[in-house]
Design a protein around this motif. Structure first.
Motif, PDB file in Angstrom:
ATOM      1  N   SER A  87       0.827  -1.213   0.000  1.00 38.52           N
ATOM      2  CA  SER A  87       0.000   0.000   0.000  1.00 38.52           C
ATOM      3  C   SER A  87       0.859   1.260   0.000  1.00 38.52           C
ATOM      4  CB  SER A  87      -0.930   0.001   1.216  1.00 38.52           C
ATOM      5  OG  SER A  87      -0.199   0.023   2.432  1.00 38.52           O
ATOM      6  N   GLN A  88       1.984   1.216   0.720  1.00 35.03           N
ATOM      7  CA  GLN A  88       2.830   2.407   0.760  1.00 35.03           C
ATOM      8  C   GLN A  88       3.666   2.566  -0.508  1.00 35.03           C
ATOM      9  OE1 GLN A  88       1.971   4.613   2.964  1.00 35.03           O
ATOM     10  NE2 GLN A  88       0.557   2.932   3.484  1.00 35.03           N
ATOM     11  N   SER A  89       3.869   1.484  -1.251  1.00 35.06           N
ATOM     12  CA  SER A  89       4.496   1.623  -2.571  1.00 35.06           C
ATOM     13  C   SER A  89       3.595   2.463  -3.468  1.00 35.06           C
ATOM     14  CB  SER A  89       4.721   0.240  -3.206  1.00 35.06           C
ATOM     15  OG  SER A  89       5.650  -0.509  -2.465  1.00 35.06           O
ATOM     16  N   LEU A  90       2.301   2.156  -3.443  1.00 32.17           N
ATOM     17  CA  LEU A  90       1.347   2.947  -4.224  1.00 32.17           C
ATOM     18  C   LEU A  90       1.246   4.369  -3.683  1.00 32.17           C
ATOM     19  CD1 LEU A  90      -0.769   3.027  -6.472  1.00 32.17           C
ATOM     20  CD2 LEU A  90      -2.463   2.230  -4.804  1.00 32.17           C
ATOM     21  N   SER A  91       1.272   4.505  -2.359  1.00 30.45           N
ATOM     22  CA  SER A  91       1.179   5.829  -1.750  1.00 30.45           C
ATOM     23  C   SER A  91       2.410   6.678  -2.092  1.00 30.45           C
ATOM     24  CB  SER A  91       1.035   5.700  -0.236  1.00 30.45           C
ATOM     25  OG  SER A  91       0.869   6.957   0.370  1.00 30.45           O
ATOM     26  N   ASP A  92       3.605   6.064  -2.039  1.00 33.99           N
ATOM     27  CA  ASP A  92       4.822   6.793  -2.407  1.00 33.99           C
ATOM     28  C   ASP A  92       4.773   7.236  -3.861  1.00 33.99           C
ATOM     29  OD1 ASP A  92       5.788   6.464   0.114  1.00 33.99           O
ATOM     30  OD2 ASP A  92       7.290   4.957  -0.391  1.00 33.99           O
ATOM     31  N   LEU A  93       4.260   6.354  -4.725  1.00 37.01           N
ATOM     32  CA  LEU A  93       4.119   6.721  -6.139  1.00 37.01           C
ATOM     33  C   LEU A  93       3.151   7.893  -6.280  1.00 37.01           C
ATOM     34  CD1 LEU A  93       4.779   6.081  -9.097  1.00 37.01           C
ATOM     35  CD2 LEU A  93       2.852   4.481  -9.095  1.00 37.01           C
ATOM     36  N   GLY A  94       2.049   7.837  -5.538  1.00 34.52           N
ATOM     37  CA  GLY A  94       1.093   8.948  -5.570  1.00 34.52           C
ATOM     38  C   GLY A  94       1.705  10.243  -5.084  1.00 34.52           C
ATOM     39  N   ASP A  95       2.552  10.151  -4.052  1.00 28.37           N
ATOM     40  CA  ASP A  95       3.235  11.350  -3.551  1.00 28.37           C
ATOM     41  C   ASP A  95       4.170  11.931  -4.604  1.00 28.37           C
ATOM     42  OD1 ASP A  95       1.958  11.192  -1.131  1.00 28.37           O
ATOM     43  OD2 ASP A  95       3.608  10.185  -0.102  1.00 28.37           O
ATOM     44  N   GLY A  96       4.906  11.043  -5.305  1.00 31.58           N
ATOM     45  CA  GLY A  96       5.797  11.515  -6.352  1.00 31.58           C
ATOM     46  C   GLY A  96       5.042  12.184  -7.484  1.00 31.58           C
ATOM     47  N   VAL A  97       3.902  11.611  -7.839  1.00 31.04           N
ATOM     48  CA  VAL A  97       3.050  12.186  -8.885  1.00 31.04           C
ATOM     49  C   VAL A  97       2.535  13.556  -8.448  1.00 31.04           C
ATOM     50  CG1 VAL A  97       0.788  11.944  -9.989  1.00 31.04           C
ATOM     51  CG2 VAL A  97       2.366  10.003  -9.935  1.00 31.04           C
TER      52      VAL A  97
ATOM     53  N   ASP B  21      -3.856   9.579   6.587  1.00 36.43           N
ATOM     54  CA  ASP B  21      -4.324   9.283   5.236  1.00 36.43           C
ATOM     55  C   ASP B  21      -5.652   9.967   4.935  1.00 36.43           C
ATOM     56  OD1 ASP B  21      -2.340   7.799   3.955  1.00 36.43           O
ATOM     57  OD2 ASP B  21      -2.917   5.960   4.958  1.00 36.43           O
ATOM     58  N   LEU B  22      -6.549  10.010   5.900  1.00 37.33           N
ATOM     59  CA  LEU B  22      -7.839  10.668   5.684  1.00 37.33           C
ATOM     60  C   LEU B  22      -7.669  12.173   5.487  1.00 37.33           C
ATOM     61  CD1 LEU B  22     -10.102   8.771   8.262  1.00 37.33           C
ATOM     62  CD2 LEU B  22     -10.053   8.510   5.771  1.00 37.33           C
ATOM     63  N   VAL B  23      -6.734  12.756   6.224  1.00 39.36           N
ATOM     64  CA  VAL B  23      -6.452  14.188   6.049  1.00 39.36           C
ATOM     65  C   VAL B  23      -5.897  14.455   4.651  1.00 39.36           C
ATOM     66  CG1 VAL B  23      -4.911  16.050   6.790  1.00 39.36           C
ATOM     67  CG2 VAL B  23      -6.148  14.710   8.491  1.00 39.36           C
TER      68      VAL B  23
ATOM     69  N   ASN C 266      -3.606  10.594  -6.374  1.00 39.04           N
ATOM     70  CA  ASN C 266      -3.011  10.526  -5.047  1.00 39.04           C
ATOM     71  C   ASN C 266      -4.082  10.312  -3.983  1.00 39.04           C
ATOM     72  OD1 ASN C 266      -0.736  10.529  -3.387  1.00 39.04           O
ATOM     73  ND2 ASN C 266      -0.923  12.697  -2.931  1.00 39.04           N
ATOM     74  N   ALA C 267      -5.275  10.887  -4.188  1.00 35.92           N
ATOM     75  CA  ALA C 267      -6.375  10.653  -3.251  1.00 35.92           C
ATOM     76  C   ALA C 267      -6.764   9.176  -3.234  1.00 35.92           C
ATOM     77  CB  ALA C 267      -7.577  11.519  -3.631  1.00 35.92           C
ATOM     78  N   VAL C 268      -6.772   8.549  -4.403  1.00 36.05           N
ATOM     79  CA  VAL C 268      -7.091   7.116  -4.484  1.00 36.05           C
ATOM     80  C   VAL C 268      -6.042   6.296  -3.734  1.00 36.05           C
ATOM     81  CG1 VAL C 268      -7.288   5.143  -6.048  1.00 36.05           C
ATOM     82  CG2 VAL C 268      -8.393   7.310  -6.632  1.00 36.05           C
ATOM     83  N   SER C 269      -4.766   6.673  -3.865  1.00 42.57           N
ATOM     84  CA  SER C 269      -3.709   5.938  -3.156  1.00 42.57           C
ATOM     85  C   SER C 269      -3.891   6.043  -1.645  1.00 42.57           C
ATOM     86  CB  SER C 269      -2.329   6.452  -3.573  1.00 42.57           C
ATOM     87  OG  SER C 269      -2.031   7.714  -2.987  1.00 42.57           O
ATOM     88  N   SER C 270      -4.440   7.161  -1.164  1.00 41.05           N
ATOM     89  CA  SER C 270      -4.712   7.308   0.272  1.00 41.05           C
ATOM     90  C   SER C 270      -5.819   6.362   0.719  1.00 41.05           C
ATOM     91  CB  SER C 270      -5.092   8.759   0.593  1.00 41.05           C
ATOM     92  OG  SER C 270      -4.020   9.637   0.359  1.00 41.05           O
ATOM     93  N   VAL C 271      -6.823   6.177  -0.129  1.00 42.35           N
ATOM     94  CA  VAL C 271      -7.906   5.237   0.191  1.00 42.35           C
ATOM     95  C   VAL C 271      -7.342   3.819   0.331  1.00 42.35           C
ATOM     96  CG1 VAL C 271     -10.038   4.175  -0.638  1.00 42.35           C
ATOM     97  CG2 VAL C 271      -9.663   6.634  -0.944  1.00 42.35           C
TER      98      VAL C 271
ATOM     99  N   SER D  16      -4.324   2.989   1.089  1.00 42.15           N
ATOM    100  CA  SER D  16      -3.502   2.937   2.298  1.00 42.15           C
ATOM    101  C   SER D  16      -4.355   2.751   3.542  1.00 42.15           C
ATOM    102  CB  SER D  16      -2.668   4.224   2.408  1.00 42.15           C
ATOM    103  OG  SER D  16      -1.874   4.204   3.575  1.00 42.15           O
ATOM    104  N   VAL D  17      -5.475   3.470   3.634  1.00 44.77           N
ATOM    105  CA  VAL D  17      -6.367   3.337   4.788  1.00 44.77           C
ATOM    106  C   VAL D  17      -6.864   1.900   4.917  1.00 44.77           C
ATOM    107  CG1 VAL D  17      -8.642   3.959   5.701  1.00 44.77           C
ATOM    108  CG2 VAL D  17      -7.111   5.739   4.850  1.00 44.77           C
ATOM    109  N   VAL D  18      -7.313   1.329   3.819  1.00 41.90           N
ATOM    110  CA  VAL D  18      -7.843  -0.040   3.841  1.00 41.90           C
ATOM    111  C   VAL D  18      -6.762  -1.028   4.281  1.00 41.90           C
ATOM    112  CG1 VAL D  18      -8.791  -1.900   2.422  1.00 41.90           C
ATOM    113  CG2 VAL D  18      -9.602   0.453   2.100  1.00 41.90           C
ATOM    114  N   ALA D  19      -5.549  -0.868   3.715  1.00 46.88           N
ATOM    115  CA  ALA D  19      -4.468  -1.798   4.041  1.00 46.88           C
ATOM    116  C   ALA D  19      -4.081  -1.715   5.512  1.00 46.88           C
ATOM    117  CB  ALA D  19      -3.252  -1.505   3.160  1.00 46.88           C
TER     118      ALA D  19
END
Length: 405
Positions: free
Chosen positions: A16-26, A80-82, A172-177, A179-182
């Motif tokens: 989940s954080q791999s996707l989140s890190d990618l979202g942050d980079g984007v 993540d929600l913030v 990036n918002a989707v990546s946060s969702v 992350s929350v689930v994971a």
């Protein structure tokens, strides 16, 4: 012992954080592109970036105290929600044509603060979901994740921004969702028993005393500070030298790609390197090799080839980081993990902020090779520490023995 590949909790968090890190980079590149697109001011873009970096650094130390006194799972979900709310609001504002500079800055600063808090909580929780003997390998996999995102994030961010200015922020918002689930699906507790909260000053002082009273952690700082300072300073020096030499911007960008690729390959190879050398031998070998490689860059500047020794140095970095920070996680009681991590990270990266300024002064006064040699000499401090530190030798014997909380 279950391997990391079969560790459900670690893989949930890592994936989940791999996707989140990618979202942050984007999102990071998209924010840098959005400000001048909305305001027409490059200065405003720089100001937004600076405020974001300041917020990330400023929240690191308070984050360490917070994640030791509050349930880490709740902290991570709240962060993540913030971030989800912030980027969703920004995407809607971009769609509506109302993404003003103030909103962009607020979202960037809130994202940086939440990222600092989430990152501290994640690092502190690692020891709760990974066996002590596997901590170095887990740290190496996290480094690979970070370098992979730094390679893929900016190009993907530019592509998505071209499709629509709001698209990167929705992604990036989707990546946060995700992350929350994971995080909610992780079954193991992410920390031990939470102690009765202390006043902030007393809690921070306890973490500070633990870091600087421990010979190994003091040695980690003496190794990490000059290395971070030198790598950042030499990369900046090479870029400045290429600009002065009239190198096309696309070629200059290749230098950062070389460095990031070196880090990614190094993170993938870190477990194999660690398995062949003890902690003291690994740290000594990497530091002395890094000092020599960085000095070679002085002979190759102002060509792009000057980035190759730097990339090789960064290739060695993940193995060193994984060994040192894996040992740090092993010897630190769970109740102090957040504070120790935040203090070590802030101190380890503090001098890196001054590296570009010093590089610019030395290049202007003397030359780019002189600046590179100065930074390479700083790495000798790391190498000498790694060679003679009793703390690192003692940690080699005790790092794999779990400590009581």
């Amino acid at each position: 012992m279950t391997s990391l590949r079969r560790n459900r909790e670690f893989n949930l968090l890592w994936g989940s954080q791999s996707l989140s890190d990618l979202g942050d980079g984007v999102a990071s590149l998209a924010l840098a592109l959005l400000v001048p697109a909305e305001t027409g001011s490059a200065v405003s873009a720089g100001l937004a970036g600076t405020l974001s970096h300041v917020a990330r650094l400023a929240f690191r130390l308070p984050a360490g105290v917070l994640v030791d006194r509050i349930d880490r799972r709740r902290v991570m979900v709240a962060c993540d929600l913030v971030r989800l709310t912030g980027f969703a609001a920004l995407a809607l504002a971009v769609f509506a044509g109302r993404a003003g500079f103030l909103l962009i800055v607020v979202v960037a600063v809130v994202d940086a603060a939440a990222g600092a808090l989430f990152g501290t909580a994640e690092d502190a929780a690692l020891r709760s979901i990974v066996p002590v003997a596997q901590l170095p390998a887990a740290v190496a996999r996290n480094e690979a994740r970070s370098y992979g995102a730094s390679l893929a994030g900016p190009p993907l961010g530019g592509f998505l921004f071209g499709l629509g200015h709001a698209v990167p922020f929705l992604g990036n918002a989707v990546s946060s969702v995700v992350s929350v689930v994971a995080v909610l699906l992780i079954r193991k507790p992410l920390q031990g028993k939470i102690e009765k909260p202390q006043p902030y000053g007393a809690a921070f002082a306890e973490g500070f005393r633990f870091v600087f009273a421990n010979a190994f952690l003091r040695a980690v700082l003496l190794v990490a500070v000059p290395l971070n300072f030198a790598v950042g300073g030499i990369l900046f020096t090479v870029i400045v030298a290429l600009q002065q030499n009239g190198t096309p911007p696309a070629i200059i960008g290749l230098t950062e790609t070389i460095v990031a690729a070196g880090g990614l390959l190094g993170a993938l190879c870190a477990p194999a390197i660690q398995s062949r050398l003890s902690l003291p031998a690994l740290t000594r070998a990497i530091c002395w090799t890094a000092a020599a490689l960085l000095a070679v860059s002085a002979l190759l500047v102002p060509g792009v080839a000057a980035a190759i020794p730097l990339g090789l140095t960064v290739f060695l970095g993940p193995a060193c980081n994984a060994a040192l920070f894996g040992a740090q996680a092993a010897i630190t009681p769970d109740r102090l993990q957040g504070r120790v991590i935040s203090i070590v990270m802030v101190v380890a990266t503090s001098m890196a902020a001054a590296a570009p300024i010093l590089a610019g002064v030395v290049v202007a006064a003397w030359s780019a090779p002189a600046a590179i040699l100065l930074f390479a000499a700083a790495v000798v401090v790391s190498a000498v520490t790694a060679t003679f530190s009793r703390g690192i030798r003692q940690a080699a014997a005790s790092a794999l023995a779990p400590v009581r909380s």
